[in-house]
Scaffold this motif. Structure first.
Motif, short mmCIF file in Angstrom:
data_model
loop_
_atom_site.label_atom_id
_atom_site.label_comp_id
_atom_site.label_asym_id
_atom_site.label_seq_id
_atom_site.Cartn_x
_atom_site.Cartn_y
_atom_site.Cartn_z
N TYR A 244 -10.42 48.96 13.56
CA TYR A 244 -11.66 49.61 13.97
C TYR A 244 -12.29 48.95 15.19
CZ TYR A 244 -13.78 46.16 10.75
OH TYR A 244 -14.15 45.02 10.08
N PRO B 137 -22.21 48.90 2.89
CA PRO B 137 -22.55 50.12 2.16
C PRO B 137 -21.75 50.28 0.86
CG PRO B 137 -21.34 50.61 4.17
CD PRO B 137 -21.69 49.16 4.22
N THR C 192 -7.89 52.07 8.11
CA THR C 192 -8.60 50.93 8.71
C THR C 192 -9.15 51.21 10.11
OG1 THR C 192 -6.49 50.09 9.51
CG2 THR C 192 -7.26 49.22 7.43
N SER C 193 -9.02 52.46 10.57
CA SER C 193 -9.46 52.74 11.95
C SER C 193 -10.96 52.95 12.08
CB SER C 193 -8.76 53.99 12.49
OG SER C 193 -7.43 53.69 12.77
N LEU C 194 -11.64 53.18 10.96
CA LEU C 194 -13.09 53.42 11.05
C LEU C 194 -13.85 52.18 10.61
CD1 LEU C 194 -13.09 57.02 9.58
CD2 LEU C 194 -13.53 56.38 11.96
N ASN C 195 -14.97 51.94 11.26
CA ASN C 195 -15.78 50.79 10.92
C ASN C 195 -16.44 50.99 9.55
OD1 ASN C 195 -17.67 48.69 10.80
ND2 ASN C 195 -17.80 48.62 13.03
N PRO C 196 -16.14 50.11 8.58
CA PRO C 196 -16.61 50.34 7.21
C PRO C 196 -18.13 50.32 7.03
CG PRO C 196 -15.49 48.23 7.40
CD PRO C 196 -15.26 48.94 8.68
N VAL C 197 -18.87 49.71 7.95
CA VAL C 197 -20.30 49.56 7.69
C VAL C 197 -21.19 50.58 8.42
CG1 VAL C 197 -20.08 47.12 7.15
CG2 VAL C 197 -20.66 47.80 9.48
N TYR C 198 -20.58 51.51 9.15
CA TYR C 198 -21.39 52.54 9.80
C TYR C 198 -20.99 53.93 9.30
CZ TYR C 198 -22.93 48.84 12.89
OH TYR C 198 -23.46 47.67 13.37
N GLN D 207 -20.73 56.82 14.01
CA GLN D 207 -19.57 56.41 14.79
C GLN D 207 -19.16 57.47 15.81
OE1 GLN D 207 -16.50 54.08 12.79
NE2 GLN D 207 -17.71 54.14 10.93
N ILE D 208 -19.36 58.74 15.46
CA ILE D 208 -19.06 59.78 16.45
C ILE D 208 -20.19 59.84 17.48
CG2 ILE D 208 -18.44 62.20 16.82
CD1 ILE D 208 -17.58 62.32 13.91
N GLU E 237 -22.03 57.61 18.57
CA GLU E 237 -21.98 56.51 19.53
C GLU E 237 -21.21 56.91 20.79
OE1 GLU E 237 -19.71 53.05 18.36
OE2 GLU E 237 -21.17 51.74 19.33
N TYR F 53 -19.97 57.25 4.41
CA TYR F 53 -19.29 56.09 4.95
C TYR F 53 -17.79 56.29 4.81
CZ TYR F 53 -23.72 53.65 5.23
OH TYR F 53 -24.97 53.28 5.57
N PHE G 288 -15.43 54.71 3.40
CA PHE G 288 -14.78 54.48 2.11
C PHE G 288 -14.97 55.65 1.15
CE2 PHE G 288 -19.05 52.88 1.31
CZ PHE G 288 -19.31 53.32 0.02
N GLN G 289 -15.86 56.58 1.50
CA GLN G 289 -16.07 57.73 0.62
C GLN G 289 -15.10 58.87 0.91
OE1 GLN G 289 -20.28 57.61 1.79
NE2 GLN G 289 -20.81 57.62 -0.37
N VAL H 19 -11.19 60.35 12.78
CA VAL H 19 -10.71 59.62 13.95
C VAL H 19 -10.38 60.62 15.07
CG1 VAL H 19 -8.87 58.13 14.83
CG2 VAL H 19 -9.84 57.69 12.59
N ILE I 90 -13.59 61.70 16.67
CA ILE I 90 -14.09 60.68 17.61
C ILE I 90 -13.33 60.80 18.93
CG2 ILE I 90 -14.17 58.20 18.09
CD1 ILE I 90 -14.75 57.74 15.13
#
Ligand SMILES: Nc1ncnc2c1ncn2[C@@H]1O[C@H](COP(=O)(O)OP(=O)(O)OP(=O)(O)O)[C@@H](O)[C@H]1O
Ligand SMILES: [Mg+2]
Lengths: 307, 323
Positions: free
Chosen positions: A203, A300, B103-109, B114-115, B117, B154, B156-157, B167, B170
């Protein structure tokens, strides 16, 4: 999120109860204080009288009840040594220790964050190696020794800062600096390695592919993820901090929880030791609770576990 | 013919490591047109990802360096741009999809953040509402159901397939003229893979985007690509239109790759695989790089590198056997 906080809060309260009981038991295992208070001329009757005075003649379970009742009403007993209420002794000592601990904690966090992140982004450069050296030094040199050296240099030789006391902010400079240097390496290393892991992730590549400026890649995309791992070890850092405070207070002869507990232990002053340990362990529990909340704020996935 | 979006000429990218220089990409040339999909196919380690990352100018530092060649995107020579100018192009005129959707997306946003941005960085949009509209329309382009609610989720959902679509959103949200897809379907299971490929054909028809599709699977090439470049040990050994390459593969390596695709119509269902290992990119042989594994080699093959020959129909091949 609210449920998460509630669950954690209840767990903290339970842990606190456990600690309270454990402290009661452990202190009683460490020997008979009445014996310690005897002098060479004392008689068997004196021993019995002292035990009576201290309530040590009552059954353990009754003693426990009295102890719990005292805690609820803010009565931590009286010092064996000078008969002053323990709550009073602690409330005199606590602010000094808190000032010392909190300022070193904040200072080391800020420095560790800056140095750790920069070392990770400048991996294997002179800067990174310099930071590594600093960390090794900080971990290799015992804090009491650093404290004495610092006193020799800055108080005795140059006379810039006072060597002891708590009268002015100036008095805190040296102890805070030494304590910061003592807890810094651990946090810094964890942040650096966690940051390296994160910077290697897909990421982060994607953030760069999006055209995010490198500064934001590091301080926005990477840092927030890199903080998750160090938070889990916050407990260890805290343990180091508390041990550090005790030693540093002793070296700089600052009245605080450290000197209070050292004196208490030397004289088997039950109530004092009990009181200090209770305060310290509740502090650890409260901070752990705050760390958990912070954890949920950053990650989160943890927040959503409880909804 | 539609216009050329990207032209790569003689690209050479090396890694300067302690052990020596790794010539990961060694003189590679190709081009892609509007609405066209070029497949780059080859075994693991042949330099496909490094080629893509070179176009993005995102090589791992320190060590990775473009040492020669030209890259021209919509008439702009990318290797001459400043870092800042290149950043403005990245994610806007050219974007890239990575292999692993998990793993390509930032887990905390959130997905929306993310788009958004990207949209915020590259498009001069006055207010948040316009930005959200852009985000939603990019999710629609990727055929993501109920985009308005997904925005607040998020990573992970979401499932792997859904994440890979995000992805894609984006990558497409700033309407790039070139999309580099680096094995975007390898981590997905077969049905989702087929859906994803159909989806990209649809997106290409709607947006005219030129696509470079990186894969090691000739099976995917047949479904997705108009033209193919076969890469081996840092070089392109053969390139032609997809139909031509399946009908008349010239290079022994291309033939081996095509044979290694499992097929239902073949009697023996043994999987064909190429024997041996590609040469070390640090110590390249003087002759043809495939020589050691080739069952058909001549004496000259181990001594001199074969030149690239055009055998008509824009079919080029580098092999001494081909006259
Ligand atoms: N950071 C690096 N340092 C040194 N060598 C590297 C580095 N990254 C890649 N390489 C080398 O470059 C060569 C090409 O790698 P690349 O990732 O482009 O392969 P690929 O064709 O994408 O393979 P795959 O199908 O496994 O993704 C590899 O042989 C690898 O050894
Ligand atoms: Mg690759």
């Amino acid at each position: 999120m609210i449920r998460f906080i509630l669950v954690r809060f209840l767990q903290t309260v339970l842990a606190l109860l456990g600690v309270i009981t454990l402290v009661f038991l452990l202190v009683r295992l460490s020997g008979d204080p009445a014996l310690m208070m005897m002098t060479s001329g004392s008689m068997e009757e004196d021993l019995v009288r002292i035990r009576q005075q201290l309530g040590l003649d009552k059954p353990q379970i009754v003693q426990y009840g009295i102890y719990l009742k005292g805690l609820v009403t803010g009565n931590l007993g009286e010092s064996f040594r000078n008969n002053r209420p323990v709550a009073e002794l602690i409330s005199e000592a606590l602010p000094n220790s808190l000032r010392l601990a909190v300022s070193s904690f904040i200072a080391s966090m800020i420095i560790a964050l800056l140095l750790g992140v920069l070392a990770a982004t400048k991996r294997d450069t002179i800067f990174d190696n310099g930071v590594k050296m600093l960390a090794v030094l900080g971990q290799a040199m015992p804090d009491f020794w650093v404290g004495i050296m610092v006193i020799l240099i800055f108080s005795v030789h140059w006379q810039i800062f006072p060597a002891s006391g708590t009268d002015s902010p100036k008095h805190y400079v040296l102890p805070v600096a030494v304590l910061t240097f003592y807890i810094l390496p651990g946090i810094m290393r964890i942040i650096r390695s966690s940051m390296l892991d994160v910077l290697d992730s897909e990421y982060i590549k994607l953030a760069r592919i999006k055209g995010v400026p490198e500064k934001l890649v590091i301080w926005k995309h990477a840092l927030r993820n890199a903080l998750i791992a160090p938070l889990t070890t916050a407990g260890l850092i805290l343990a180091g901090l508390i041990a550090g405070v005790v030693v540093i207070e002793y070296v700089f002869t600052m009245p605080g929880l450290g000197s209070l507990s050292l004196e208490g232990m030397a004289l088997r002053d039950f109530p004092v030791v009990q009181g200090v340990v209770l305060v310290l362990s509740s502090a650890v529990l409260v901070i752990n609770f705050l760390v958990e909340v912070l954890y949920a704020v950053i990650d989160p996935q943890i927040r959503y576990q409880y909804t | 013919m539609s216009k050329i979006v990207l032209e790569v000429e003689g690209l050479r990218t090396s890694f300067f490591t302690r052990k020596g220089i790794v010539k990961a990409v060694d003189g590679v040339s190709f081009f892609v047109r509007e609405k066209e999909t070029l497949g780059i196919v080859g075994e693991s380690g042949c330099g496909k990802t490094v080629t893509g990352m070179s176009i993005m100018r995102l090589l791992p530092e320190p060590g990775g360096k473009i040492v020669g060649g030209r890259i021209t995107l919509n008439g702009t020579s990318l290797l001459e741009l400043s870092k800042r100018e290149m950043r403005n192009i990245r994610g806007c005129m050219v974007s890239m999809i990575l292999q692993d959707p998990m793993t390509s997306l930032n887990p905390v946003y959130t997905i929306g953040d993310q788009i958004a941005e990207s949209v915020r960085m590259h498009q001069n949009l006055a207010d948040e509402k316009m930005i959200t509209n852009e985000v939603v329309s990019s999710l629609r382009l990727l055929q993501i159901p109920s985009p308005e609610t997904l925005l607040k989720n998020y990573p992970f959902q979401l499932s792997g397939g859904m994440r890979q679509r995000v992805v894609g959103a984006i990558a497409m949200c700033c309407k790039p003229s070139l999309l580099i897809a680096d094995e975007p379907t390898t981590a997905l299971d077969a049905t989702i893979q087929a859906q994803y490929i159909a989806l990209f054909k649809d997106i290409q028809a709607k947006t005219d985007v030129a696509i470079i599709f990186i894969t090691h699977d000739f099976g995917v090439i047949a479904d997705m690509c108009h033209r193919v470049a076969v890469m081996y040990a840092g070089k392109i050994v053969e390139s032609a239109s997809t139909s031509e390459i399946f009908k008349k593969p010239q290079h022994p390596y291309t033939r081996a790759l095509i044979n290694s695709v499992p097929r239902l119509d073949r009697k023996d269902d043994r999987l064909y695989s190429i024997e041996g290992q590609p040469p070390s990119l640090m110590h390249l042989p003087p002759g043809c790089r495939f020589c050691e594994r080739c069952s058909d080699s001549l004496e000259i093959c181990s001594k001199e590198e074969p030149p690239e020959k055009n055998i008509g129909n824009n079919h080029t091949v580098s092999c001494w056997r081909v006259q």
